[in-house]
Scaffold this motif. Structure first.
Motif, PDB file in Angstrom:
ATOM      1  N   ILE A  19      20.446  26.040   1.656  1.00 32.86           N
ATOM      2  CA  ILE A  19      19.072  26.747   2.533  1.00 32.86           C
ATOM      3  C   ILE A  19      18.899  27.431   1.186  1.00 32.86           C
ATOM      4  O   ILE A  19      19.689  28.372   0.649  1.00 32.86           O
ATOM      5  CB  ILE A  19      20.002  27.429   3.576  1.00 32.86           C
ATOM      6  CG1 ILE A  19      20.931  26.532   4.469  1.00 32.86           C
ATOM      7  CG2 ILE A  19      18.625  28.472   4.017  1.00 32.86           C
ATOM      8  CD1 ILE A  19      21.943  27.515   5.075  1.00 32.86           C
ATOM      9  N   ILE A  20      17.512  27.213   1.217  1.00 34.80           N
ATOM     10  CA  ILE A  20      17.290  28.218  -0.026  1.00 34.80           C
ATOM     11  C   ILE A  20      15.443  28.844   0.986  1.00 34.80           C
ATOM     12  O   ILE A  20      15.605  28.930   1.390  1.00 34.80           O
ATOM     13  CB  ILE A  20      16.466  26.480  -0.744  1.00 34.80           C
ATOM     14  CG1 ILE A  20      17.165  26.112  -0.968  1.00 34.80           C
ATOM     15  CG2 ILE A  20      15.274  28.016  -2.138  1.00 34.80           C
ATOM     16  CD1 ILE A  20      16.377  24.958  -2.367  1.00 34.80           C
ATOM     17  N   GLY A  21      16.205  30.025   0.542  1.00 35.90           N
ATOM     18  CA  GLY A  21      14.763  31.307   0.969  1.00 35.90           C
ATOM     19  C   GLY A  21      14.428  32.606  -0.076  1.00 35.90           C
ATOM     20  O   GLY A  21      15.374  32.473  -1.378  1.00 35.90           O
ATOM     21  N   LYS A  22      14.095  32.846   0.093  1.00 41.26           N
ATOM     22  CA  LYS A  22      12.977  34.619  -0.389  1.00 41.26           C
ATOM     23  C   LYS A  22      14.638  35.245  -1.046  1.00 41.26           C
ATOM     24  O   LYS A  22      15.429  35.081   0.618  1.00 41.26           O
ATOM     25  CB  LYS A  22      12.038  35.252   0.153  1.00 41.26           C
ATOM     26  CG  LYS A  22      11.588  36.421  -0.647  1.00 41.26           C
ATOM     27  CD  LYS A  22      11.088  36.849   0.713  1.00 41.26           C
ATOM     28  CE  LYS A  22      10.294  38.339  -0.672  1.00 41.26           C
ATOM     29  NZ  LYS A  22       9.241  39.152   0.778  1.00 41.26           N
ATOM     30  N   ASN A  23      14.509  36.145  -1.750  1.00 46.45           N
ATOM     31  CA  ASN A  23      15.693  36.723  -2.273  1.00 46.45           C
ATOM     32  C   ASN A  23      15.553  38.546  -1.891  1.00 46.45           C
ATOM     33  O   ASN A  23      15.477  38.919  -2.519  1.00 46.45           O
ATOM     34  CB  ASN A  23      15.914  36.370  -3.404  1.00 46.45           C
ATOM     35  CG  ASN A  23      17.240  37.241  -3.977  1.00 46.45           C
ATOM     36  OD1 ASN A  23      18.315  37.621  -3.233  1.00 46.45           O
ATOM     37  ND2 ASN A  23      18.034  37.505  -5.377  1.00 46.45           N
ATOM     38  N   GLN A  32      24.156  34.521   5.941  1.00 47.02           N
ATOM     39  CA  GLN A  32      26.016  34.551   6.332  1.00 47.02           C
ATOM     40  C   GLN A  32      26.254  34.675   7.888  1.00 47.02           C
ATOM     41  O   GLN A  32      26.965  33.735   8.738  1.00 47.02           O
ATOM     42  CB  GLN A  32      26.716  35.976   5.825  1.00 47.02           C
ATOM     43  CG  GLN A  32      26.443  35.907   4.260  1.00 47.02           C
ATOM     44  CD  GLN A  32      26.788  35.194   3.558  1.00 47.02           C
ATOM     45  OE1 GLN A  32      28.403  34.813   4.134  1.00 47.02           O
ATOM     46  NE2 GLN A  32      26.374  34.402   2.546  1.00 47.02           N
ATOM     47  N   ASN A  33      25.405  35.040   8.733  1.00 44.93           N
ATOM     48  CA  ASN A  33      25.251  35.068  10.443  1.00 44.93           C
ATOM     49  C   ASN A  33      25.809  33.863  10.106  1.00 44.93           C
ATOM     50  O   ASN A  33      26.386  33.252  11.647  1.00 44.93           O
ATOM     51  CB  ASN A  33      24.413  35.717  10.883  1.00 44.93           C
ATOM     52  CG  ASN A  33      24.057  37.242  10.599  1.00 44.93           C
ATOM     53  OD1 ASN A  33      26.049  37.537  10.505  1.00 44.93           O
ATOM     54  ND2 ASN A  33      23.233  37.863  10.691  1.00 44.93           N
ATOM     55  N   ILE A  34      25.279  32.571  10.168  1.00 42.63           N
ATOM     56  CA  ILE A  34      25.270  31.176  10.682  1.00 42.63           C
ATOM     57  C   ILE A  34      26.757  30.802  10.774  1.00 42.63           C
ATOM     58  O   ILE A  34      27.476  29.491  11.351  1.00 42.63           O
ATOM     59  CB  ILE A  34      24.981  30.379   9.604  1.00 42.63           C
ATOM     60  CG1 ILE A  34      23.562  30.417   9.903  1.00 42.63           C
ATOM     61  CG2 ILE A  34      25.148  29.244   9.651  1.00 42.63           C
ATOM     62  CD1 ILE A  34      22.704  29.596   8.369  1.00 42.63           C
ATOM     63  N   LYS A  35      27.834  31.157   9.214  1.00 41.95           N
ATOM     64  CA  LYS A  35      29.070  31.127   9.552  1.00 41.95           C
ATOM     65  C   LYS A  35      29.948  31.135  10.796  1.00 41.95           C
ATOM     66  O   LYS A  35      29.761  32.527  11.792  1.00 41.95           O
ATOM     67  CB  LYS A  35      29.618  31.480   8.375  1.00 41.95           C
ATOM     68  CG  LYS A  35      29.289  30.507   7.014  1.00 41.95           C
ATOM     69  CD  LYS A  35      29.753  31.048   6.258  1.00 41.95           C
ATOM     70  CE  LYS A  35      29.833  32.550   5.553  1.00 41.95           C
ATOM     71  NZ  LYS A  35      30.295  33.201   4.061  1.00 41.95           N
ATOM     72  N   THR A  36      30.887  30.853  11.076  1.00 37.94           N
ATOM     73  CA  THR A  36      31.454  31.050  12.369  1.00 37.94           C
ATOM     74  C   THR A  36      33.010  31.532  12.188  1.00 37.94           C
ATOM     75  O   THR A  36      33.225  30.855  10.994  1.00 37.94           O
ATOM     76  CB  THR A  36      31.268  29.854  13.689  1.00 37.94           C
ATOM     77  OG1 THR A  36      32.248  28.949  13.469  1.00 37.94           O
ATOM     78  CG2 THR A  36      30.032  29.676  13.831  1.00 37.94           C
ATOM     79  N   GLU A  42      33.160  26.940   3.289  1.00 34.80           N
ATOM     80  CA  GLU A  42      33.178  26.892   1.817  1.00 34.80           C
ATOM     81  C   GLU A  42      31.226  27.391   1.129  1.00 34.80           C
ATOM     82  O   GLU A  42      30.566  26.576   1.901  1.00 34.80           O
ATOM     83  CB  GLU A  42      33.818  25.850   0.940  1.00 34.80           C
ATOM     84  CG  GLU A  42      33.670  25.294  -0.638  1.00 34.80           C
ATOM     85  CD  GLU A  42      33.863  24.364  -1.248  1.00 34.80           C
ATOM     86  OE1 GLU A  42      33.163  23.675  -1.894  1.00 34.80           O
ATOM     87  OE2 GLU A  42      34.759  23.689  -0.856  1.00 34.80           O
ATOM     88  N   GLN A  43      31.550  28.870   0.240  1.00 34.95           N
ATOM     89  CA  GLN A  43      29.946  29.021   0.094  1.00 34.95           C
ATOM     90  C   GLN A  43      29.669  29.036  -1.412  1.00 34.95           C
ATOM     91  O   GLN A  43      30.997  29.233  -2.224  1.00 34.95           O
ATOM     92  CB  GLN A  43      29.882  30.218   1.031  1.00 34.95           C
ATOM     93  CG  GLN A  43      28.245  30.937   0.265  1.00 34.95           C
ATOM     94  CD  GLN A  43      28.389  31.917   0.626  1.00 34.95           C
ATOM     95  OE1 GLN A  43      28.575  32.072   2.462  1.00 34.95           O
ATOM     96  NE2 GLN A  43      27.678  33.410   0.281  1.00 34.95           N
ATOM     97  N   THR A  44      28.141  28.320  -1.651  1.00 30.65           N
ATOM     98  CA  THR A  44      28.554  28.505  -3.306  1.00 30.65           C
ATOM     99  C   THR A  44      27.044  29.618  -3.645  1.00 30.65           C
ATOM    100  O   THR A  44      26.061  29.070  -2.468  1.00 30.65           O
ATOM    101  CB  THR A  44      28.041  27.744  -3.980  1.00 30.65           C
ATOM    102  OG1 THR A  44      27.902  26.527  -3.334  1.00 30.65           O
ATOM    103  CG2 THR A  44      29.718  26.842  -4.206  1.00 30.65           C
ATOM    104  N   PHE A  56      21.337  28.607  -0.866  1.00 31.93           N
ATOM    105  CA  PHE A  56      23.343  28.652  -1.037  1.00 31.93           C
ATOM    106  C   PHE A  56      23.044  27.548  -0.028  1.00 31.93           C
ATOM    107  O   PHE A  56      22.766  26.495  -0.064  1.00 31.93           O
ATOM    108  CB  PHE A  56      23.373  29.621   0.701  1.00 31.93           C
ATOM    109  CG  PHE A  56      23.626  30.619   0.333  1.00 31.93           C
ATOM    110  CD1 PHE A  56      24.417  31.346   0.213  1.00 31.93           C
ATOM    111  CD2 PHE A  56      22.036  31.539   0.646  1.00 31.93           C
ATOM    112  CE1 PHE A  56      24.138  33.214  -0.304  1.00 31.93           C
ATOM    113  CE2 PHE A  56      21.874  32.505   0.910  1.00 31.93           C
ATOM    114  CZ  PHE A  56      22.719  33.401   0.369  1.00 31.93           C
ATOM    115  N   ARG A  57      25.187  26.822  -0.058  1.00 30.87           N
ATOM    116  CA  ARG A  57      25.797  25.677  -0.282  1.00 30.87           C
ATOM    117  C   ARG A  57      26.632  26.153   0.591  1.00 30.87           C
ATOM    118  O   ARG A  57      27.486  26.747   0.368  1.00 30.87           O
ATOM    119  CB  ARG A  57      25.716  24.950  -1.350  1.00 30.87           C
ATOM    120  CG  ARG A  57      25.147  24.256  -1.444  1.00 30.87           C
ATOM    121  CD  ARG A  57      25.765  22.864  -2.917  1.00 30.87           C
ATOM    122  NE  ARG A  57      24.594  22.753  -3.805  1.00 30.87           N
ATOM    123  CZ  ARG A  57      24.646  21.380  -3.840  1.00 30.87           C
ATOM    124  NH1 ARG A  57      24.500  20.218  -2.523  1.00 30.87           N
ATOM    125  NH2 ARG A  57      23.008  21.151  -4.111  1.00 30.87           N
TER     126      ARG A  57
END
Length: 85
Positions: A19-23, A32-36, A42-44, A56-57
């Protein structure tokens, strides 16, 4: 859509969302709200040289095509998103 995922993948499967977007704080919070809480994630993350964009990955185990479709629908609603796969 679920049928197409079933044709292309085997489940359960380890899956990475890019996922790529405006900083911005809003973009980061929305990602962050996607994660349940019911699974491990795992996030980078990486910022562009100009610091205007952030990528984000997010990697997790997806149990079935319905879950995959659910997460893609959540991702598609993120404000300030520029690209996702």
């Amino acid at each position: 859509m679920a049928n197409r995922f079933d044709e292309l993948m085997e489940f359960p499967s380890i899956y990475t969302f890019k996922i790529i977007g405006k900083n911005s704080g809003t973009f980061k919070d929305d990602v962050q709200n996607i994660k349940t809480d019911d699974r491990e994630w795992e996030q980078t993350e990486a910022r562009s040289k100009s610091d205007n964009y952030i990528s984000f990955r997010l990697t997790t185990v997806i149990e079935n095509s319905e879950e995959l479709e659910y997460f893609y629908k959540k991702i598609s609603k993120i404000k300030d998103i520029h690209f996702y796969v």
